[in-house]
Motif scaffolding. Structure first.
Motif, mmCIF file in Angstrom:
data_model
loop_
_atom_site.group_PDB
_atom_site.id
_atom_site.type_symbol
_atom_site.label_atom_id
_atom_site.label_comp_id
_atom_site.label_asym_id
_atom_site.label_seq_id
_atom_site.Cartn_x
_atom_site.Cartn_y
_atom_site.Cartn_z
ATOM 1 N N GLY A 128 36.560 55.531 0.531
ATOM 2 C CA GLY A 128 37.699 54.657 0.785
ATOM 3 C C GLY A 128 37.793 53.541 -0.233
ATOM 4 N N SER A 129 36.646 52.935 -0.558
ATOM 5 C CA SER A 129 36.623 51.819 -1.494
ATOM 6 C C SER A 129 36.969 52.256 -2.905
ATOM 7 C CB SER A 129 35.234 51.170 -1.481
ATOM 8 O OG SER A 129 35.170 50.089 -2.368
ATOM 9 N N TYR A 130 36.458 53.434 -3.338
ATOM 10 C CA TYR A 130 36.673 53.897 -4.704
ATOM 11 C C TYR A 130 37.936 54.733 -4.864
ATOM 12 C CZ TYR A 130 32.089 52.185 -6.215
ATOM 13 O OH TYR A 130 31.014 51.396 -6.545
ATOM 14 N N ASN A 169 41.496 52.880 -8.862
ATOM 15 C CA ASN A 169 40.688 53.625 -7.888
ATOM 16 C C ASN A 169 39.436 52.843 -7.500
ATOM 17 O OD1 ASN A 169 41.369 56.965 -9.102
ATOM 18 N ND2 ASN A 169 41.988 56.081 -7.175
ATOM 19 N N ILE A 170 38.611 52.575 -8.478
ATOM 20 C CA ILE A 170 37.274 52.039 -8.232
ATOM 21 C C ILE A 170 37.321 50.572 -7.826
ATOM 22 C CG2 ILE A 170 34.969 51.692 -9.197
ATOM 23 C CD1 ILE A 170 35.780 54.634 -8.850
ATOM 24 N N PHE A 209 32.161 60.918 -11.481
ATOM 25 C CA PHE A 209 33.123 61.983 -11.178
ATOM 26 C C PHE A 209 34.557 61.465 -11.300
ATOM 27 C CE2 PHE A 209 29.602 64.477 -9.729
ATOM 28 C CZ PHE A 209 30.039 65.784 -9.823
ATOM 29 N N ASN A 210 34.789 60.242 -10.859
ATOM 30 C CA ASN A 210 36.126 59.660 -10.992
ATOM 31 C C ASN A 210 36.544 59.604 -12.461
ATOM 32 O OD1 ASN A 210 37.738 56.977 -11.609
ATOM 33 N ND2 ASN A 210 38.331 57.618 -9.557
ATOM 34 N N MET A 211 35.644 59.097 -13.306
ATOM 35 C CA MET A 211 35.967 58.955 -14.723
ATOM 36 C C MET A 211 36.099 60.317 -15.400
ATOM 37 S SD MET A 211 33.673 55.636 -15.818
ATOM 38 C CE MET A 211 34.418 55.537 -17.453
#
Length: 403
Positions: A133-135, A356-357, A330-332
């Protein structure tokens, strides 16, 4: 742990809380180095320093009751006044696309991180839910999901410590990428070129101040904004209590539905989004809502930095830091790999990942500090959209993992 200011000295702690947020905003709007860090990170850093030098306690009623209990719920409706879903889809273009790709990366990272570390960290599914949720959205989603899954206070504190350290590393990496010759060679970067051609040194010191210039705000505007926020929170709590009472929780699916529809933060988000989408003209009339909401979030950043004891990092947070870093990686990867394949500008990729993050506040702060002023509004919009979907996706992944 003995501290200079006792946990029950509410007025002294409130003074430090307010003074720290003011100092961070002042520095951000006055000095180029501070603008690059962003006021949010400075606020968090001040809290970390005060805690580790034993000036303030790591926990106090004023932090829990005022900031967690009132400031955060009130901030959400104020910051979501721009969350017109149709407007977000229409105006953000590729930035929204790469933001959603990054959200998928966060989701996958949570699953991978849990699979790798679940045997080593007790309660990791709850952490995975909070950090998803936070990221995807921001700290307000973290709070909502921690409440939804009744995550223990000790685990929340340890995760917050790990997250704070991870955020500092992550933001330094992003700032490095923005000026790195390898990335500038392999990605298009029109906004970086525009700033360089205009002379960043001349403009850099006043970019944050220019964005947060004085606006026409009246007493009526402030009263209307705060009344709106309070009503949204009240109505949302009533709706959440109703669904929590009528939806049984005697099997996995029903329990997930009970948790989701019984969360006040889900309904604060839903009600705010509906109002912003259906009554956009009325939302625009609430001058000062963004300023007040952002200030409340600065208070939140201070409070999440308070538990960041260096001793606690050494004792409790190393594996949680690794877990948070897996989500960021993984996000990046999703953002930069798919961004390259889709020929998306480097600035859009950086700010989408940041939204996002770190959420809309840090994304907008970075856009302002780097002079990408044309992207401030879009990254605020997509970051705000992250508030909308972050709690939903966090609760979904928590339910999948059995939090």
């Amino acid at each position: 742990m003995n501290t200079l200011i006792a946990p029950d000295n509410n007025w002294a702690l409130l003074s430090i809380l307010f003074l720290s947020s003011f100092l961070a905003i002042y520095l951000e709007q006055t000095y180029k180095w501070a603008a690059k860090l962003t006021g949010a990170i400075i606020t968090l850093g001040i809290a970390v320093l005060l805690t580790n030098f034993r000036v303030i306690p790591t926990s106090a009623p004023v932090f829990d009751d005022i900031v967690w209990g009132y400031a955060v719920p009130l901030a959400i409706p104020l910051l979501l006044l721009d969350a017109n879903v149709m407007k977000i889809w229409r105006e953000t273009g590729k930035l929204l696309l790469v933001f959603l790709i990054g959200a998928a990366g966060t989701f996958v990272g949570a699953l991978v991180g849990t699979a790798l570390l679940s045997d080593l960290v007790e309660g990791l599914p709850g952490v995975a839910a909070m950090m998803t949720g936070s990221y995807i959205g921001g700290g307000v989603n973290f709070t909502a999901i921690a409440d939804a899954f009744h995550v223990s206070g000790g685990l929340i504190s340890a995760t917050t410590v790990a997250d704070n350290l991870n955020m500092a590393v992550y933001l330094m990496i992003l700032l490095g990428i923005a000026s790195n010759s390898f990335f500038k060679k392999h990605y298009t970067h029109p906004h970086i070129d525009r700033v360089e051609n205009a002379g960043v040194d001349k403009a850099g010191e006043t970019l944050a101040a220019s964005y947060w210039e004085r606006h026409d705000i009246s007493l009526k505007d402030i009263a209307a904004s705060m009344a709106y926020a309070a009503v949204v929170v009240t109505v949302s709590k009533l709706i959440a209590a109703f669904f929590a009472g009528v939806i049984p929780d005697n099997n996995g699916l029903l329990k997930m539905l009970n948790t989701f529809f019984g969360s006040q933060y889900v309904w604060i988000t839903n009600v705010s989004m509906v109002f912003a989408s259906l009554f956009e003209d009325k939302a625009k009339e609430m001058h000062g809502a963004k300023e007040v909401g952002t200030w409340l979030i600065y208070l939140f950043y201070f409070v999440i930095g308070v538990p960041a004891s260096i001793i606690m990092i050494i004792q409790n947070a190393p594996l949680l830091f690794v877990f948070c870093f897996i989500l960021v990686v993984f996000n990046m990867l999703f953002c930069f790999v798919f961004g390259k394949l889709l020929r998306i500008d480097l600035e859009d990729i950086i700010l989408a990942s940041n939204a996002n993050i770190g959420g809309p506040t840090t994304a907008a702060g970075m856009a302002i500090s780097l002079g990408w002023t044309r992207l401030v509004g879009p990254c605020m919009l997509v970051g705000t959209f992250g508030y909308v979907i972050g709690t939903w996706l966090g609760i979904i992944i928590g339910s999948i993992l059995g939090a």
